[in-house]
Design a protein around this motif. Structure first.
Motif, PDB file in Angstrom:
ATOM      1  N   ILE A 126       4.273  10.590  -0.751  1.00  0.00           N
ATOM      2  CA  ILE A 126       3.321   9.506  -0.995  1.00  0.00           C
ATOM      3  C   ILE A 126       1.931   9.863  -0.496  1.00  0.00           C
ATOM      4  N   ALA A 138      -2.110  11.566  -7.877  1.00  0.00           N
ATOM      5  CA  ALA A 138      -2.020  11.063  -6.512  1.00  0.00           C
ATOM      6  C   ALA A 138      -1.961   9.549  -6.552  1.00  0.00           C
ATOM      7  N   PRO A 139      -1.096   8.959  -5.741  1.00  0.00           N
ATOM      8  CA  PRO A 139      -1.047   7.497  -5.732  1.00  0.00           C
ATOM      9  C   PRO A 139      -2.337   6.920  -5.165  1.00  0.00           C
ATOM     10  N   ARG A 140      -2.761   5.873  -5.751  1.00  0.00           N
ATOM     11  CA  ARG A 140      -3.946   5.152  -5.311  1.00  0.00           C
ATOM     12  C   ARG A 140      -5.172   6.046  -5.191  1.00  0.00           C
ATOM     13  N   ALA A 141      -5.303   7.029  -6.055  1.00  0.00           N
ATOM     14  CA  ALA A 141      -6.523   7.835  -6.078  1.00  0.00           C
ATOM     15  C   ALA A 141      -7.103   7.735  -7.477  1.00  0.00           C
ATOM     16  N   PHE A 149       0.818  -1.202   0.000  1.00  0.00           N
ATOM     17  CA  PHE A 149       0.000   0.000   0.000  1.00  0.00           C
ATOM     18  C   PHE A 149       0.856   1.258   0.000  1.00  0.00           C
ATOM     19  N   HIS A 150       2.119   1.068  -0.244  1.00  0.00           N
ATOM     20  CA  HIS A 150       3.001   2.222  -0.451  1.00  0.00           C
ATOM     21  C   HIS A 150       3.284   2.302  -1.951  1.00  0.00           C
ATOM     22  N   SER A 151       2.230   2.208  -2.702  1.00  0.00           N
ATOM     23  CA  SER A 151       2.391   2.093  -4.148  1.00  0.00           C
ATOM     24  C   SER A 151       1.460   3.076  -4.832  1.00  0.00           C
ATOM     25  N   THR A 152       1.539   3.143  -6.139  1.00  0.00           N
ATOM     26  CA  THR A 152       0.654   4.064  -6.838  1.00  0.00           C
ATOM     27  C   THR A 152      -0.598   3.388  -7.352  1.00  0.00           C
TER      28      THR A 152
END
Lengths: 805, 614
Positions: free
Chosen positions: B174, B135-138, A442-445
């Motif tokens: 991050i 944005a990461p994971r957005a 979860f430290h990923s994009t």
């Protein structure tokens, strides 16, 4: 060191024992086993060594003969061996470690008993006496054996299923006893145990790979490595056999009941980021839909199996994604998924109440995956008529058995990952899944995990079906945020773990690294280098992969752990121009109306291709379907098929499906206007000013493959291959998800309910009160009422009998 | 309510209101003005506070280190700007790409209705460059914008440098939950307008722009940065946007909170907050700050690049670096840390900024007056109009039949519809002429008079405005016969109510504009009759007319800004303000010009008509 020495010694003992016992079985080898093993060998050969014209004898029909020869040779070698020397001990150890991946036994279960190596035959006689003794002690040790329940159960199960002969069972027992015995002797270290298990299994059920190896092993170690190196050269030049990647299609049906494979594909992306895609595949020959109940689960997760049985699920696809796949920078993903949660299910045609079953199913899945899937209800469920066809076998076309829903708001985090990992046979204890540590994932994009269940063919004739469970996890690591300045990647850097072994239950466990763009090593440098290459056509493009086989001890090198290091040499790439990509946005301003624009780009220089566009829009955006326009290159583009289901307030969403033809090198724009509905005040979410989500549109397309598109004749390649432009994979299926939308609806000011209530009440009281008063009052002439003094006087007068005033 | 439904008491009440009408009106007017002036008095105002929980007391540690490097980038940008003689598009694209952003460009072109002499532009062609930090994971649903204009000359290079520096620093973090768009816009507001229209795919002003290729979902907040020196002494916050719209007060609070935390001097309207409210100078300081805000808001024009965002319901503000002669200087690293802190807090937002006020006035950066406090000031002025209307209504409903001296009872003829409608229509037609003719007839004017296009437009506008003063005579020529006593009363009733509705609506949207108009138009509307001394009243009326109000406002504004101008300069400024107002309407859709031309001016003409009623 002492422990290690001890271990080595006892490895040798076991091997001796196994080798001797296995030989008996040789005579009872079923014919089918040999056949399938031969076929299997061919597959493997094709996969790892596409074709070797320079060495025609290698993979031709002459193989069996050669195999026999080799066997003879090895047997001879065995015979010459008298006392177990130190040298042999080491050899055995190496051999065992090389084939340590115990998974193979589980896959080729049926084969396994039939596959004991022939050279073991001789050894058996030597060991018979020891065996007798051990049989005596067996009963005594039963108690201790129970400690190793896992191993035993598995073994027994295999034994039952495969209907081994009595002798074989005995042999296995013996081995187990040996194991337990030894376990008592040595400390109860976990590693040791697993190694033992692997060893045992491996030895009782040697796979054909092992067989192949064994032909080469026994004092031929050096020769073997030379062979790999030799083939490496050939492989680099010959790129003809296009074998799909291991995930692409099911291999020849394994004769065993269930089978587990795991793999990891690492693709260095154009942008300098890195893409890791895990796939775990469990195939089980159980008939979930049959009359008899499935109750014995081995590799297949019971929780899912029961769900499939109970709700008569034919196919189930569920994905949880955090982030949006950046097609322009990363190219196409192996398995696309929309942001948030997506669930689509084909039910069996025996289901009568599909909606009810769907509702229950979502609730159950919500529990299994710790996700808010229970928020799926009729307002976000649709029945696509064309976009989602079954991916497994079965020719169902009645889409009334299909349900599709997305939850774009769903946040994916560790609580979803843990239950997902629990479905794996090895959990997160061994194999590739040790890499799945949430603090790095979860430290990923981009993070996406999925579960796909579907029926697949069991054999080439497809007489029976088996259930396939495919668990995938895709993650993209960002160079800028995690690279810490250095332009390099390693397994450790990505996952903070390295690989030390494959999952012992897996029949194949491999790591692929995409080296297509790096033929001369100018883009990046990969270490440790692997001589093994494979080719596959993925998403219409021919890709070359370096393969690390975790079942081979050689993959781990001297450090006993695999930590691939990838060092970038090239600079950041420009943005890509993928053949098909899309974007979607809300146009306009204000809170009354708006317009949804969907842009679909076809970057193919000269070919048009059709796409199916599916968009499900919640009811509170009231689509004006008469404003629907589709245009490409400034001209009207009439969809050849439109399926539109209007929404019903608070009941179901809009569903719009269209079949569009995208002209070459064009942008097709689909626009539709909408009006924002005013919700009831209880219908607003707790954070209404955040906005409301509209799930991703789905674009399903048959895209002309890059291979077919390649008319560039400057490439150096054989003339015979370049006359007809199209090859066998003229086009491939692809699914693209657009961005979800965040739309603001007119929202009352919930922060001031008191003010609102006060104001409303005042207005109502004053306005309504006075109006009511004016309307209902009747005006009449009234006698002026006497004053108080007068009234009192009158009362007194009445008493006195005097006339009133 | 019994009060009104009881005929006797109603009669008494109405009688009192009509009898005491004039004094009540006077009192109302004075009370309104006094109330308004009281708004700047500190004990009557509230201290600003953060309403949004998501931005409240969350910890944010600012670590932006690279101020010097940002300034170096700024110098590099300046060099490239000088070399290309405009926006260095290629350099910007390369630089942004090297910082790991997704970079896109947008071309736009716009032909102004007439040349803009202030900024010397007519045919505007330009390119916006923007880079998106994903944005990461957005899932690309929300975005924040940081923009810096690429200004001609040596302006704003440091802003662009800092923007790129922040982009580089932000990229390696991050924690972003929203995409961040770094925008460098050319031709300040025109570029911004093109970009916003492209982003939202609307076209309100007829501009040509190439469609955007990359988007980041719905924009939650935006900051525009203007920085022209390596060090700053203070940062000025500009809030006033198009049509007097203001961003949510929490954005101002956020800025103030971070200035306090980091220790940067911060101002609004270029005025520092002062603590000595109980002294005269302290109070007048607050009044000046507030009046500056009122005047800027009333001007309805965007006072920074942020101003155009507000139309799209995007909370936005401009931050301007001021370098004056103070001792205490702040370097670029500190400004960068301030912006980093603000963006991290904005990044924490779960919902759009909505908790705090959208309608407010700020007598200083730490104090605010909310809509509930300032509306009564306007309400008192508007009450005058209602009282006058009531008075007229009473007079009309009980016709004074006793006017006859010689026994013949004259029932005053109710005025024909025509006598009311004619002035209404004619004055509105004049308004339409004022709105359309200046731009349409510029070529004609340029041909016949030795003036430039801009002057032609402005002078035509003034000419039409003045020509309108001759209308009453022409109106009466159209009407058959004399106007009656009843006639002007009905007309005045209509005009007063019209003005009340007009001002009420204006004040709701743009309080400052509504209040200033009310301040001048209400007394005039209250006391104009055909029976007052004609010449004197005419002079007063002209002085209080919207056009001259604007002139006074220009002088007053310059006075408040401590840059007083001479009469000559003031006149030139006045002309340029008119041309800017017309341009603002054409370019960005500012509503002041059409409001003034189509509604306020005709309304004023009605009263002019009444004065010259025959």
């Amino acid at each position: 060191m002492a422990a290690r020495r001890c271990l080595g010694l006892w490895f040798f003992l076991i091997t001796l024992c196994v080798v001797s016992t296995g030989a008996d079985v040789l005579h009872t080898t079923p014919v089918t086993g040999t056949e399938s093993s031969a076929a299997g060998t061919e597959t493997v050969v094709a996969r790892e060594q596409p074709e070797a014209p320079s060495d025609p004898g290698e993979h031709t029909a002459a193989e069996p003969t050669r195999e026999g020869e080799q066997n003879d040779r090895t047997r001879g070698g065995e015979q010459t061996r008298g006392q177990p020397t130190r040298e042999e001990e080491q050899e055995q150890e190496q051999e065992q470690e090389k084939t340590r991946e115990g998974e193979e036994l589980t896959r080729e279960g049926e084969q396994t008993p039939a596959q004991p190596t022939r050279e073991e035959e001789e050894e058996e006689e030597e060991q018979e006496q020891t065996r007798g003794e051990e049989e005596l002690t067996r009963e005594e040790e039963e108690l201790t054996r129970e400690e190793e329940e896992l191993t035993k159960e598995e073994e027994e199960l295999t034994a039952e299923e495969e209907e081994q002969t009595r002798e074989e069972e005995e042999l296995i027992r013996e081995e187990e006893e040996l194991t337990t015995e030894e376990e008592e002797l040595t400390t109860e270290e976990e590693e040791l145990t697993t190694e033992e298990e692997e060893l045992t299994r491996e030895e009782e059920e040697p796979t054909r790979k092992e067989e192949e190896e064994e032909q080469q092993t026994t004092a031929q170690q050096e020769e073997q490595t030379r062979r790999w190196e030799a083939t490496e050269l050939e492989e680099e030049h010959v790129h003809d056999a296009a074998v799909p990647p291991p995930a692409a299609d099911p291999p020849s049906p394994p004769p065993s009941k269930d089978d587990f494979q795991e793999e990891l594909v690492i693709r260095p992306l154009h942008s300098g980021d890195i893409y890791a895609s895990f796939q775990f595949r469990t195939v089980w020959d159980a008939d979930f839909m049959g009359d008899q109940k499935v109750s014995h689960y081995r590799l297949f997760p019971k929780s899912l199996g029961q769900v499939i049985t109970k709700f008569s699920v034919r196919e189930l696809h569920i994905s949880f994604t955090q982030g949006y796949w950046r097609t322009m920078q990363w190219g196409q993903p192996y398995l696309p998924s929309p942001p948030g949660a997506e669930l689509w299910v084909w039910f069996q045609d025996t289901v009568t109440d599909v909606d009810g079953t769907w509702k229950e199913l979502t609730n159950v899945l919500s529990g299994i995956f710790c996700a808010s899937l229970n928020f799926i209800d009729s307002t976000n469920t649709v029945q696509p008529s064309a976009s989602f066809k079954p991916l497994g076998i079965g020719n169902v076309t009645d889409h009334s058995f299909l349900r599709y829903a997305t939850l774009p708001r769903e946040i994916v985090c560790t609580e979803n990952l843990t239950p997902w990992k629990k479905l794996l046979p090895c959990g997160s204890k061994a194999g590739l899944s040790v890499l799945l540590k949430s603090e790095k994932l979860f430290h990923s994009t981009f993070h996406s995990q999925a579960v796909h269940v579907r029926p697949v063919c069991q054999d080439p004739q497809c007489r029976t079906t088996s259930m396939e469970l495919r668990q995938t996890l895709n993650v993209v690591f960002d160079l800028h945020t995690s690279g810490q300045g250095k332009r390099e990647w390693s397994l450790f850097k990505m996952f903070s773990r390295t690989l030390t072994e494959g999952c012992p239950l897996a029949s194949s466990s491999k790591v692929y690294v995409d080296v297509t763009d790096n033929p001369q090593g100018e883009q990046f440098e990969l270490s440790p280098a692997t001589p093994l290459l494979t080719q596959a056509v993925v998403l219409g493009d021919r890709r070359t992969y370096s393969v690390y086989d975790l079942t081979q001890q050689a993959s781990f090198g001297s450090s006993r752990s695999l930590n691939m290091l990838l060092r970038w040499k090239a600079a950041d790439g420009e943005m890509l121009r993928p053949l098909l990509h899309s974007e979607r946005y809300v146009a306009g301003y204000g809170l009354q109306a708006g317009e949804i624009h969907t842009l679909i780009y076809n970057h193919h220089p000269y070919r048009a291709f059709p796409v199916l566009l599916l968009s499900a829009v919640p009811w509170y955006l009231r689509l004006y379907i008469h404003t629907l326009t589709v245009s490409s290159k400034g001209k009207d583009n009439r969809p050849s098929y439109i399926h539109y289901q209007p929404s019903k307030d608070r009941e179901r969403p809009h569903l719009l499906e269209m079949l569009l033809q995208l002209p070459p090198n064009s942008v097709t724009e689909v626009t539709v206007e909408f009006e924002r509905a005013l919700l009831k005040w209880t219908e607003y979410t707790p954070d209404p000013n955040h906005g409301f989500y509209v799930g991703s549109s789905v674009i399903s397309a048959l895209v002309p493959s890059v291979v077919a598109m390649d008319t560039n004749s400057t490439l150096d390649r054989p003339l015979f291959s370049s006359f007809f432009p199209c090859k066998e994979e003229a086009s491939y299926f692809m699914r693209v998800y657009t961005e979800p939308l965040l739309v603001n609806l007119p929202t009352p000011d919930f922060s001031m309910p008191y003010n609102v209530i006060c104001l409303t009440c005042t207005v109502v009281a004053v306005g309504y009160g006075s109006l009511y008063n004016l309307l209902t009052r009747t005006f009449q002439v009234d006698e002026p009422s006497p004053g108080l003094a007068k009234r009192i006087a009158n009362v007194i007068r009445r008493f006195r009998g005097v006339p009133l005033l | 309510m019994g009060l009104l439904s009881d005929p006797n008491r109603r009669r008494a009440l109405i009688g009192m209101l009509t009898r005491l009408n004039a004094p009540i009106c006077m009192i109302c007017y004075m009370a309104g003005v006094a109330w308004f002036m009281g708004l700047a008095f500190e004990p009557f105002t509230l201290r600003t506070y953060m309403s949004e929980n998501a931005m409240g007391s969350t910890m944010v540690e600012e670590r932006f280190p690279a101020g010097e490097r940002a300034l170096a980038t700024g110098r590099e940008f300046a060099a490239h700007k000088k070399k290309t003689g405009g926006m260095p598009v290629d350099w910007l694209v390369r630089t942004m790409q090297a910082r790991g952003l997704e970079v896109y460009t947008q071309r736009f072109s716009r032909k102004l209705p007439f040349p803009d002499e202030d900024k010397e532009r007519y045919m505007v062609k330009g390119t916006n460059v923007y880079g998106i930090l994903r944005a990461p994971r957005a899932p690309r649903t929300e975005a924040l914008v940081l923009s810096a204009p690429c200004s001609p000359g040596n302006e704003n290079n440091q802003a662009v440098g800092l923007l790129l520096g922040l982009a580089q620093y932000f990229r390696s973090q991050i924690y972003w939950a929203k995409d961040i768009i770094f925008l460098v816009n050319e031709h300040d507001l025109i570029g911004m307008q093109a970009w916003l229209e492209g982003y939202h795919h609307t076209n309100t002003t007829g501009m040509d722009w190439s469609p955007l290729q990359g988007r980041g979902g719905s924009i939650q907040a935006a900051l525009s940065l203007e920085l022209s020196s390596d060090v700053v002494t203070s940062l000025d916050l500009v809030l006033e946007g198009l049509n007097g719209q203001l961003p949510n007060l929490d954005l101002a609070n956020l800025f103030y909170a971070f200035c306090q935390k980091i220790g940067v001097l911060c101002t609004t309207q270029g005025k520092l907050p002062r603590n000595d409210w109980d002294t005269t100078s302290g109070y007048s300081h607050a009044v000046q700050t507030m009046m500056l805000m009122v005047l800027k808001q009333a001007s309805s024009r965007p006072w920074g690049d942020h101003g155009l965002f507000l139309r799209y319901h995007i909370e936005a503000a401009s931050i301007k670096g001021v370098n004056s002669f103070r001792q205490y200087k702040t370097d670029a690293t500190t400004v960068g840390r301030l912006l980093e802190g603000m963006y991290r807090k904005l990044n924490n937002l779960l919902e759009r900024l909505h908790q705090s006020y959208f309608f407010y006035l700020m007598p200083s950066l730490t104090r605010f007056v909310s809509i509930g406090y300032y509306m009564p000031a306007f309400g008192l002025l508007a009450l005058i109009l209602l009282l006058r209307a009531l008075d007229l209504w009473v007079q009309l409903s009980s016709p004074p039949t006793r006017t006859t001296e010689d026994g013949v009872e004259v029932v005053p003829a109710s005025p024909g519809v025509l006598s009311i409608l004619t002035p209404l229509v004619i004055s509105h037609l004049t308004g339409v002429a004022l709105y359309t003719l200046p731009v349409l007839s510029q070529e004609l004017a340029v041909e016949h008079f030795p003036v430039s296009e801009t002057e032609a437009v402005v002078l035509t506008a003034i000419a039409i405005y003045t020509a309108g003063l001759a209308l009453p005579h022409n109106t009466h020529r159209l009407l058959a016969g004399e106007g009656t006593e009843q006639g002007w009363k009905v007309l005045k009733l209509v005009a007063v109510l019209y003005l009340a509705v007009l001002l009420g609506c204006t004040a709701l949207i743009n309080f400052s504009l509504g209040f200033i108009l009310a301040l001048t138009l209400v007394p005039l509307a209250a006391f104009i009759t055909p029976h007052v001394p004609k010449t004197l009243s005419a002079v007063v009326m002209v002085i209080l007319s919207p056009g001259l109000t604007l002139l006074f406002a220009v002088f007053f504004f310059q006075e408040l800004q401590e840059t007083p101008v001479t009469l000559q300069e003031g006149w030139m400024l006045y002309l340029s303000v008119i041309s800017q107002g017309i341009l603002d309407h054409a370019l960005y859709g500012s509503l002041l010009y059409p409001l003034a031309a189509l509604l306020v001016y005709p309304c004023w003409l009605l009263f002019w008509n009444i004065l010259f009623w025959k």
